[in-house]
Write an enzyme that holds these catalytic residues in place. Sequence first.
Site, PDB file in Angstrom:
ATOM      1  N   ASN A   1      -2.092  -3.086 -14.365  1.00  0.00           N
ATOM      2  CA  ASN A   1      -1.533  -4.093 -15.284  1.00  0.00           C
ATOM      3  C   ASN A   1      -1.012  -3.500 -16.594  1.00  0.00           C
ATOM      4  OD1 ASN A   1      -3.783  -6.776 -14.256  1.00  0.00           O
ATOM      5  ND2 ASN A   1      -1.732  -6.302 -13.544  1.00  0.00           N
ATOM      6  N   TRP A   2      -1.281  -2.223 -16.865  1.00  0.00           N
ATOM      7  CA  TRP A   2      -0.724  -1.574 -18.067  1.00  0.00           C
ATOM      8  C   TRP A   2       0.794  -1.506 -18.005  1.00  0.00           C
ATOM      9  CZ3 TRP A   2      -3.939  -1.184 -21.986  1.00  0.00           C
ATOM     10  CH2 TRP A   2      -5.304  -0.996 -21.758  1.00  0.00           C
TER      11      TRP A   2
ATOM     12  N   ASP B   1      -4.830 -15.000  -9.418  1.00  0.00           N
ATOM     13  CA  ASP B   1      -3.395 -14.678  -9.400  1.00  0.00           C
ATOM     14  C   ASP B   1      -2.529 -15.937  -9.516  1.00  0.00           C
ATOM     15  OD1 ASP B   1      -1.120 -13.161  -9.180  1.00  0.00           O
ATOM     16  OD2 ASP B   1      -1.212 -13.000  -7.003  1.00  0.00           O
TER      17      ASP B   1
ATOM     18  N   ARG C   1       2.709  -3.921 -17.605  1.00  0.00           N
ATOM     19  CA  ARG C   1       3.277  -5.195 -18.106  1.00  0.00           C
ATOM     20  C   ARG C   1       3.781  -5.046 -19.541  1.00  0.00           C
ATOM     21  NH1 ARG C   1       0.553 -10.166 -15.055  1.00  0.00           N
ATOM     22  NH2 ARG C   1       0.492  -9.126 -13.044  1.00  0.00           N
TER      23      ARG C   1
ATOM     24  N   ARG D   1       4.600 -16.488 -20.142  1.00  0.00           N
ATOM     25  CA  ARG D   1       3.535 -16.078 -19.214  1.00  0.00           C
ATOM     26  C   ARG D   1       2.162 -16.125 -19.873  1.00  0.00           C
ATOM     27  NH1 ARG D   1       4.692 -13.282 -14.768  1.00  0.00           N
ATOM     28  NH2 ARG D   1       2.830 -12.018 -15.008  1.00  0.00           N
TER      29      ARG D   1
HETATM   30  C1  FPP Z   1      -2.469 -12.340 -12.305  1.00  0.00           C
HETATM   31  O1  FPP Z   1      -1.490 -13.352 -12.378  1.00  0.00           O
HETATM   32  C2  FPP Z   1      -3.371 -12.532 -13.390  1.00  0.00           C
HETATM   33  C3  FPP Z   1      -3.684 -11.596 -14.329  1.00  0.00           C
HETATM   34  C4  FPP Z   1      -3.140 -10.227 -14.319  1.00  0.00           C
HETATM   35  C5  FPP Z   1      -4.593 -11.931 -15.430  1.00  0.00           C
HETATM   36  C6  FPP Z   1      -5.777 -12.761 -15.057  1.00  0.00           C
HETATM   37  C7  FPP Z   1      -6.404 -13.217 -16.293  1.00  0.00           C
HETATM   38  C8  FPP Z   1      -6.878 -14.447 -16.504  1.00  0.00           C
HETATM   39  C9  FPP Z   1      -6.946 -15.519 -15.497  1.00  0.00           C
HETATM   40  C10 FPP Z   1      -7.409 -14.788 -17.844  1.00  0.00           C
HETATM   41  C11 FPP Z   1      -8.875 -14.600 -17.890  1.00  0.00           C
HETATM   42  C12 FPP Z   1      -9.107 -13.507 -18.802  1.00  0.00           C
HETATM   43  C13 FPP Z   1     -10.294 -13.025 -19.089  1.00  0.00           C
HETATM   44  C14 FPP Z   1     -10.390 -11.929 -20.037  1.00  0.00           C
HETATM   45  C15 FPP Z   1     -11.516 -13.537 -18.433  1.00  0.00           C
HETATM   46  P1  FPP Z   1       0.002 -12.922 -12.705  1.00  0.00           P
HETATM   47  O2  FPP Z   1       0.157 -12.868 -14.157  1.00  0.00           O
HETATM   48  O3  FPP Z   1       0.300 -11.660 -11.983  1.00  0.00           O
HETATM   49  O4  FPP Z   1       0.783 -14.137 -12.109  1.00  0.00           O
HETATM   50  P2  FPP Z   1       2.142 -14.051 -11.312  1.00  0.00           P
HETATM   51  O5  FPP Z   1       1.869 -13.261 -10.046  1.00  0.00           O
HETATM   52  O6  FPP Z   1       2.432 -15.475 -11.044  1.00  0.00           O
HETATM   53  O7  FPP Z   1       3.137 -13.382 -12.201  1.00  0.00           O
END
Ligand code: FPP
Length: 242
Positions: A71-72, A23, A74, A36
């Site tokens: 996450n859909w 995260d 987003r 992002r």
């Molecule tokens: C949450 O951070 C992260 C995600 C929803 C995506 C995680 C994916 C990766 C680390 C890439 C790796 C991908 C694969 C296919 C292995 P956030 O986007 O919610 O961050 P925020 O809370 O700061 O907005």
Amino acid sequence: MAVSKLAQVPKEKLPVHIGLIMDGNGRWAAKRGLPRTVGHKQGADTFGKIVQYCKKLGIRYLTVYAFSTENWKRPPEEIQALMKLLRDYLEELFKHPKEDACLHFLGDKTALDLDIQERMERLERESAGRTGITVNVAFNYGGREEIMHAARQFARDCMDGKCSPDEINEERFSQYLYTKNQPDPDLIIRPSGEQRTSNFLPWQSVYAELVFMDVLWPDFTPDCLDEAILEYLQRARRFGGV
Ligand code: FPP
């Protein structure tokens, strides 16, 4: 790579299975005035480095949360960027047998594009039997969905006369989960400062030690992993006993 803080820790004391909620990609990017999607790419690089480091430490199972059933919600371009990472980046990371990592996906594949489903299945097939580490990528994964999926399948098996409702117990039910035949996680780490598990492995995590850290996922280093494991080693795990 610097010497691990865990160099003196006997291997058998290390967690067998670590879960990671990756995260903070979005906040990492926002802090730099970047989209992002750049945060996700950076997060994917961090993921690759942490897989290598876990293998080096001798961790047997690593489960990462890459895309949740929630996450859909987003924006489409962000979803597409995550699908692209799944298409291209994972292939790059896991195609070489020398990586010695067995890749496994947790979640409902059926909602994904057909080419992605095929790629996932091929990667699972090609990496099966590698023994260095098992990496579970939770993608379109939700813990409640996993339990409902298992319950549905169990009910079907009962209707087909393969089992009866009275026979169900924890061990048998676990065989219907995406993690079947795998040990439960010992340690779950969530960076980024949030202190919740967000539908990640609810069945499997009942006795997991939870470690929350302030670092954003793209900045997560092997040193952060050492720190989380050292915290885990301080905990007294009683599993309901005394
Ligand atoms: C949450 O951070 C992260 C995600 C929803 C995506 C995680 C994916 C990766 C680390 C890439 C790796 C991908 C694969 C296919 C292995 P956030 O986007 O919610 O961050 P925020 O809370 O700061 O907005």
